[in-house]
Design an enzyme around this catalytic site. Structure first.
Site, PDB file in Angstrom:
ATOM      1  N   LYS A  70       0.851  -1.185   0.000  1.00 47.01           N
ATOM      2  CA  LYS A  70       0.000   0.000   0.000  1.00 47.01           C
ATOM      3  C   LYS A  70       0.885   1.232   0.000  1.00 47.01           C
ATOM      4  O   LYS A  70       1.850   1.321   0.743  1.00 47.01           O
ATOM      5  CB  LYS A  70      -0.874   0.012   1.274  1.00 47.01           C
ATOM      6  CG  LYS A  70      -1.842   1.161   1.348  1.00 47.01           C
ATOM      7  CD  LYS A  70      -3.075   0.839   0.535  1.00 47.01           C
ATOM      8  CE  LYS A  70      -4.078   1.977   0.546  1.00 47.01           C
ATOM      9  NZ  LYS A  70      -3.609   3.118  -0.268  1.00 47.01           N
ATOM     10  N   LYS A 105       4.888   2.308   8.813  1.00 52.14           N
ATOM     11  CA  LYS A 105       3.673   3.035   9.191  1.00 52.14           C
ATOM     12  C   LYS A 105       2.479   2.087   9.275  1.00 52.14           C
ATOM     13  O   LYS A 105       1.682   2.158  10.220  1.00 52.14           O
ATOM     14  CB  LYS A 105       3.398   4.157   8.185  1.00 52.14           C
ATOM     15  CG  LYS A 105       2.196   5.015   8.536  1.00 52.14           C
ATOM     16  CD  LYS A 105       2.017   6.184   7.582  1.00 52.14           C
ATOM     17  CE  LYS A 105       3.037   7.267   7.821  1.00 52.14           C
ATOM     18  NZ  LYS A 105       2.690   8.525   7.112  1.00 52.14           N
ATOM     19  N   LYS A 135       5.360   2.503  -2.798  1.00 51.81           N
ATOM     20  CA  LYS A 135       5.280   3.896  -3.224  1.00 51.81           C
ATOM     21  C   LYS A 135       5.483   3.946  -4.726  1.00 51.81           C
ATOM     22  O   LYS A 135       6.152   3.068  -5.304  1.00 51.81           O
ATOM     23  CB  LYS A 135       6.359   4.750  -2.536  1.00 51.81           C
ATOM     24  CG  LYS A 135       5.954   6.193  -2.333  1.00 51.81           C
ATOM     25  CD  LYS A 135       4.906   6.325  -1.231  1.00 51.81           C
ATOM     26  CE  LYS A 135       4.552   7.771  -0.962  1.00 51.81           C
ATOM     27  NZ  LYS A 135       3.613   7.902   0.169  1.00 51.81           N
ATOM     28  N   THR A 156      -6.175  11.995   8.713  1.00 47.99           N
ATOM     29  CA  THR A 156      -4.819  12.209   9.229  1.00 47.99           C
ATOM     30  C   THR A 156      -4.840  13.159  10.420  1.00 47.99           C
ATOM     31  O   THR A 156      -4.219  12.887  11.456  1.00 47.99           O
ATOM     32  CB  THR A 156      -3.895  12.746   8.120  1.00 47.99           C
ATOM     33  OG1 THR A 156      -3.926  11.857   7.006  1.00 47.99           O
ATOM     34  CG2 THR A 156      -2.470  12.867   8.619  1.00 47.99           C
ATOM     35  N   ASN A 216      -4.668  20.765   5.252  1.00 45.27           N
ATOM     36  CA  ASN A 216      -5.661  19.771   5.639  1.00 45.27           C
ATOM     37  C   ASN A 216      -5.366  19.176   7.017  1.00 45.27           C
ATOM     38  O   ASN A 216      -6.237  19.129   7.885  1.00 45.27           O
ATOM     39  CB  ASN A 216      -5.705  18.662   4.584  1.00 45.27           C
ATOM     40  CG  ASN A 216      -6.779  17.632   4.873  1.00 45.27           C
ATOM     41  OD1 ASN A 216      -7.931  17.973   5.098  1.00 45.27           O
ATOM     42  ND2 ASN A 216      -6.401  16.374   4.873  1.00 45.27           N
ATOM     43  N   SER A 260      -7.602   4.595   4.727  1.00 48.59           N
ATOM     44  CA  SER A 260      -7.433   3.975   3.406  1.00 48.59           C
ATOM     45  C   SER A 260      -7.686   2.471   3.499  1.00 48.59           C
ATOM     46  O   SER A 260      -8.302   1.879   2.609  1.00 48.59           O
ATOM     47  CB  SER A 260      -6.024   4.229   2.870  1.00 48.59           C
ATOM     48  OG  SER A 260      -5.872   5.568   2.482  1.00 48.59           O
TER      49      SER A 260
END
Length: 435
Positions: free
Chosen positions: A88, A112, A124, A208, A239, A368
């Site tokens: 992911k 993470k 990534k 987040t 954000n 996610s």
């Protein structure tokens, strides 16, 4: 043990994957990975396995531009690990994207995911381009060709992309559609960060920032401070920063300073965060000219006396140069890499609790994961359910990390890496090496 063996054991920790600038957050991450591996006393084989990407793909992306000429871009996808589950990680579009950066970010995603107990490995992706110089139709053709070149890599059970720098839900929609058209069926679970109408999740935008606040509240409880007695400084009002500030404000905390690209804003008596968010929306996403606060420099903002400092802007904001002047009791890393590796020991010596980025800002990847689960089930949750489950997972991750820090008498950052690496290594040992 012979001296030769001792030298080998010492040196192999100093040979990680990508060699990047020492001031970059990615090199800081690799230094922390090496430190955690030494605490766990990983053997050389396991260290090399966890430091090395599972798969690296480089693709050429020919695009017919609007004027008819052909331009070829370079794209990357790195899968660092898939021991815990499908890999992911986001896809970024930027002119300076390179394979070393993508490799480091992929490994970051592994830790993470592991620290919040999400059953994903790390990945990534990136395309070396300047999206600001591309029309929407050129951007779509680039995205679809990049996806087509990676059809054997992507998949809801293999590798799941998401938005990152300069990519958004529209680009995720194009990836999903391209993959689905080639699969001859709609595969919403192949990407996350999609529009709600295409299978995106409620609560993703706020995830987040909400995760940052959940672990911050947990940290406040450890030092015996009620949220409504806490003073908070937030660097960055995008954000993550604005949502973190707003949620802490709702907890009764006094937000004494925030900043955005236009500068810093300070009020010792406390800022009205909902009013500032409304001002931001009405002022072209800028706080410039906000009337109910005094000006403060970014340097002074970071060094304000406060209970909680949330750096949510960009990397390398707290270094060995200004770390001695930091007066916060808790630093909760909303951004990736806001504290350099050479500042860690200084902050620790000052007794400052640092909640590391791989834990503090993992709310995004957690939701996610929720989006992926909902897509697989074909059943979607309310925002209240998403938030409740996010809070539970983030609080559990903080508690696990805190317990490891006490077990080994190490910092929360070291503990987060130790917990994550141990989880992946233990899983790998149980699965074994296929031969």
């Amino acid at each position: 043990m012979s001296s030769q063996k001792e030298n080998t054991a010492t040196n192999f920790y100093k040979e990680p994957g990508p060699k990047l600038d020492k001031e970059s957050p990615f090199e800081s991450m690799m230094e922390r990975f090496r430190n955690a591996a030494e605490i766990l006393n990983l053997d050389e084989g396991m260290f090399q396995y966890l430091a090395s990407p599972f798969k690296q793909v480089i693709v050429s992306i020919p695009v017919v531009m609007d004027d008819g000429r052909i331009e070829v871009f370079e794209g990357y996808r790195v899968i660092h690990d898939n021991v815990l589950g499908p890999s992911k990680g986001g896809i970024r579009y930027a002119p300076d994207v390179n394979l070393d950066e993508v490799k480091a970010l992929a490994s970051w995603m592994t830790w993470k995911c592991a620290v919040v107990n999400v059953p994903f490995g790390g990945a990534k992706g990136g395309v070396r381009c300047d999206p600001k110089q591309l029309s929407m139709s050129e951007l779509e053709r680039l995205t679809r060709r990049y996806t087509a070149n990676l059809l054997e890599v992507f998949g809801p059970d293999r590798d799941i992309p998401a938005p990152d720098m300069n990519t958004n839900e529209q680009i995720m929609a194009w990836i999903m559609d391209t993959y689905s058209m080639n699969s001859l069926k709609t595969e919403t679970a192949v990407v996350t960060g999609k529009p709600i109408i295409l299978g995106g999740s409620q609560g993703r935008k706020e995830a987040t920032g909400r995760g940052v606040v959940t672990v911050t509240l947990a940290a406040l409880s450890k030092i015996g401070l009620m949220p409504n007695k806490a003073t908070v400084v937030v660097q960055g009002f995008g954000n993550v920063g604005s949502i973190s500030a707003d949620l802490m404000y709702q907890q009764g905390s006094r937000i004494i300073a925030v900043s955005d690209i236009s500068g810093g804003y300070y009020n010792e008596k406390g800022l009205n965060i909902p009013e500032m968010m409304d001002y931001l929306k009405s002022n072209n996403n800028s706080l410039e000219g906000y009337p109910h606060a005094g000006a403060i420099s970014n340097e002074d903002l970071l060094e304000l006396e406060c209970d909680v400092l949330i750096p949510a802007a960009k990397e390398d904001q707290i270094s060995r140069d200004n770390a001695p002047n930091i007066k916060a009791r808790i630093i909760s890393e909303g951004a990736n890499g806001p504290v350099t590796a050479n500042a860690d020991s200084i902050l620790n010596d000052k007794g400052i609790m640092v909640i590391p980025d791989i834990l503090a800002n993992a709310g995004g990847v957690t939701v996610s994961y929720f989006e992926w689960v909902q897509d697989r089930q074909g059943y979607f949750w309310t925002e209240e359910r998403v938030n409740r489950r996010l809070n539970r997972m983030m609080r559990s991750a903080f508690d696990n990390t805190y317990a490891v820090s006490e077990q080994y008498n190490i910092t929360l950052r070291q503990a987060a890496y130790v917990y994550a690496i141990d989880r992946v290594a233990t899983t790998l040992k149980m699965r074994g090496i296929y031969a």
